[in-house]
Design an enzyme around this catalytic site. Structure first.
Site, PDB file in Angstrom:
ATOM      1  N   GLU A  95      64.246  20.786  82.750  1.00 26.06           N
ATOM      2  CA  GLU A  95      62.860  21.238  82.682  1.00 26.06           C
ATOM      3  C   GLU A  95      62.000  20.356  83.585  1.00 26.06           C
ATOM      4  O   GLU A  95      62.305  19.165  83.771  1.00 26.06           O
ATOM      5  CB  GLU A  95      62.406  21.167  81.210  1.00 26.06           C
ATOM      6  N   ASP A  96      60.963  20.941  84.145  1.00 27.52           N
ATOM      7  CA  ASP A  96      60.080  20.183  85.023  1.00 27.52           C
ATOM      8  C   ASP A  96      59.334  19.083  84.277  1.00 27.52           C
ATOM      9  O   ASP A  96      59.298  17.940  84.693  1.00 27.52           O
ATOM     10  CB  ASP A  96      59.090  21.122  85.747  1.00 27.52           C
ATOM     11  N   ASP A  99      55.729  18.166  77.802  1.00 26.34           N
ATOM     12  CA  ASP A  99      54.324  17.898  77.510  1.00 26.34           C
ATOM     13  C   ASP A  99      54.139  17.897  75.991  1.00 26.34           C
ATOM     14  O   ASP A  99      54.436  16.908  75.335  1.00 26.34           O
ATOM     15  CB  ASP A  99      53.493  18.974  78.226  1.00 26.34           C
ATOM     16  N   PHE A 149      47.064  16.503  84.533  1.00 25.66           N
ATOM     17  CA  PHE A 149      47.621  17.766  85.002  1.00 25.66           C
ATOM     18  C   PHE A 149      48.140  17.578  86.428  1.00 25.66           C
ATOM     19  O   PHE A 149      47.376  17.266  87.337  1.00 25.66           O
ATOM     20  CB  PHE A 149      46.566  18.876  84.949  1.00 25.66           C
ATOM     21  N   ARG A 162      53.742  25.469  94.055  1.00 28.28           N
ATOM     22  CA  ARG A 162      55.088  25.114  93.607  1.00 28.28           C
ATOM     23  C   ARG A 162      55.900  24.540  94.775  1.00 28.28           C
ATOM     24  O   ARG A 162      56.820  23.766  94.578  1.00 28.28           O
ATOM     25  CB  ARG A 162      55.821  26.355  93.060  1.00 28.28           C
TER      26      ARG A 162
HETATM   27  P1  5GP Z   1      55.118  22.000  76.628  1.00 29.06           P
HETATM   28  O1  5GP Z   1      55.654  23.182  75.886  1.00 29.06           O
HETATM   29  O2  5GP Z   1      55.995  20.765  76.557  1.00 29.06           O
HETATM   30  O3  5GP Z   1      53.694  21.692  76.249  1.00 29.06           O
HETATM   31  O4  5GP Z   1      54.924  22.390  78.136  1.00 29.06           O
HETATM   32  C1  5GP Z   1      55.873  22.843  78.934  1.00 29.06           C
HETATM   33  C2  5GP Z   1      55.295  23.620  80.084  1.00 29.06           C
HETATM   34  O5  5GP Z   1      53.867  23.468  80.256  1.00 29.06           O
HETATM   35  C3  5GP Z   1      55.898  23.103  81.350  1.00 29.06           C
HETATM   36  O6  5GP Z   1      57.163  23.677  81.586  1.00 29.06           O
HETATM   37  C4  5GP Z   1      54.857  23.481  82.368  1.00 29.06           C
HETATM   38  O7  5GP Z   1      55.071  24.812  82.776  1.00 29.06           O
HETATM   39  C5  5GP Z   1      53.539  23.403  81.624  1.00 29.06           C
HETATM   40  N1  5GP Z   1      52.865  22.117  81.922  1.00 29.06           N
HETATM   41  C6  5GP Z   1      52.712  21.076  81.085  1.00 29.06           C
HETATM   42  N2  5GP Z   1      52.063  20.063  81.709  1.00 29.06           N
HETATM   43  C7  5GP Z   1      51.821  20.491  82.972  1.00 29.06           C
HETATM   44  C8  5GP Z   1      51.190  19.885  84.121  1.00 29.06           C
HETATM   45  O8  5GP Z   1      50.728  18.742  84.127  1.00 29.06           O
HETATM   46  N3  5GP Z   1      51.144  20.658  85.243  1.00 29.06           N
HETATM   47  C9  5GP Z   1      51.630  21.920  85.317  1.00 29.06           C
HETATM   48  N4  5GP Z   1      51.520  22.571  86.473  1.00 29.06           N
HETATM   49  N5  5GP Z   1      52.229  22.517  84.264  1.00 29.06           N
HETATM   50  C10 5GP Z   1      52.331  21.797  83.105  1.00 29.06           C
END
Ligand code: 5GP
Length: 173
Positions: A95-96, A99, A149, A162
């Site tokens: 996963e990228d 969060d 972010f 991207r």
């Molecule tokens: P989570 O479910 O852990 O809150 O978030 C996962 C998804 O939220 C990531 O795969 C990504 O798509 C998006 N996301 C969370 N933080 C960021 C950020 O700082 N930048 C971007 N572009 N996407 C984020």
């Protein structure tokens, strides 16, 4: 739009090589499955698997949607399922960014319950632990970052950026 470099392309590539070596060490030459959650992780994923020495791995993809505006609502849905049988195999979910943790928690539960792998590990390029809403930790982490972010290297800004080869902060729109 003004972008500020947050992590350079060189630093990312060094870290990707390090992560690939650690995953290789864990997997040995097992017939493991590397899984990318589309779309954000696709750039990281393709760099990561090309740095791995294990030539027995296969690749698969899934995608998720989370019903969110700017704030995560906590509702995550699998919109594309795996195409391969991963029963009894070791899996590394790539996963990228980690969060709130809601997306990966949902995917982990789904993969374990529906697809019966031997084991699932999580590899993320970026980790924002201060924003976590569930108890979840990744097994392989590239960079731990502040609650900011970030865009680029797969991470989007309204679906754009991207393809930026480095990770940046958006300073002005
Ligand atoms: P989570 O479910 O852990 O809150 O978030 C996962 C998804 O939220 C990531 O795969 C990504 O798509 C998006 N996301 C969370 N933080 C960021 C950020 O700082 N930048 C971007 N572009 N996407 C984020």
């Amino acid at each position: 739009m003004k972008l500020k470099t947050y992590i350079t392309a060189e630093k990312i590539q060094e870290k990707v090589a390090e992560l690939a070596a650690r995953i290789d060490e864990y997997l040995g030459d097992s017939e493991a499955v590397m899984i990318a959650n589309l779309k954000g992780s696709v750039i990281f994923f393709s760099d990561l698997i090309r740095q791995m020495k294990n030539m027995n791995i296969t690749a698969d993809f899934l995608s998720t949607e989370s019903y969110a505006g700017t704030e995560h609502t906590g509702i995550v849905k699998i919109t594309r399922d795996l195409s391969m049988d991963i029963t009894g195999k070791k899996v590394v979910l790539v996963e990228d960014i980690l969060d709130t943790g809601l997306t990966l928690e949902h995917i982990m539960r789904y993969i374990r319950d529906i697809h019966n792998p031997e084991d699932v590990k999580i590899c993320v390029l970026l980790d924002k632990p201060s924003n976590r809403r569930v108890e979840l930790a990744a097994d392989f982490v590239g960079f731990t970052i502040e609650n900011e972010f970030v865009v680029g290297y797969g991470l989007d800004y309204y679906e754009k950026l991207r393809n930026l080869p480095y990770i940046a902060l958006v300073e002005e729109q």
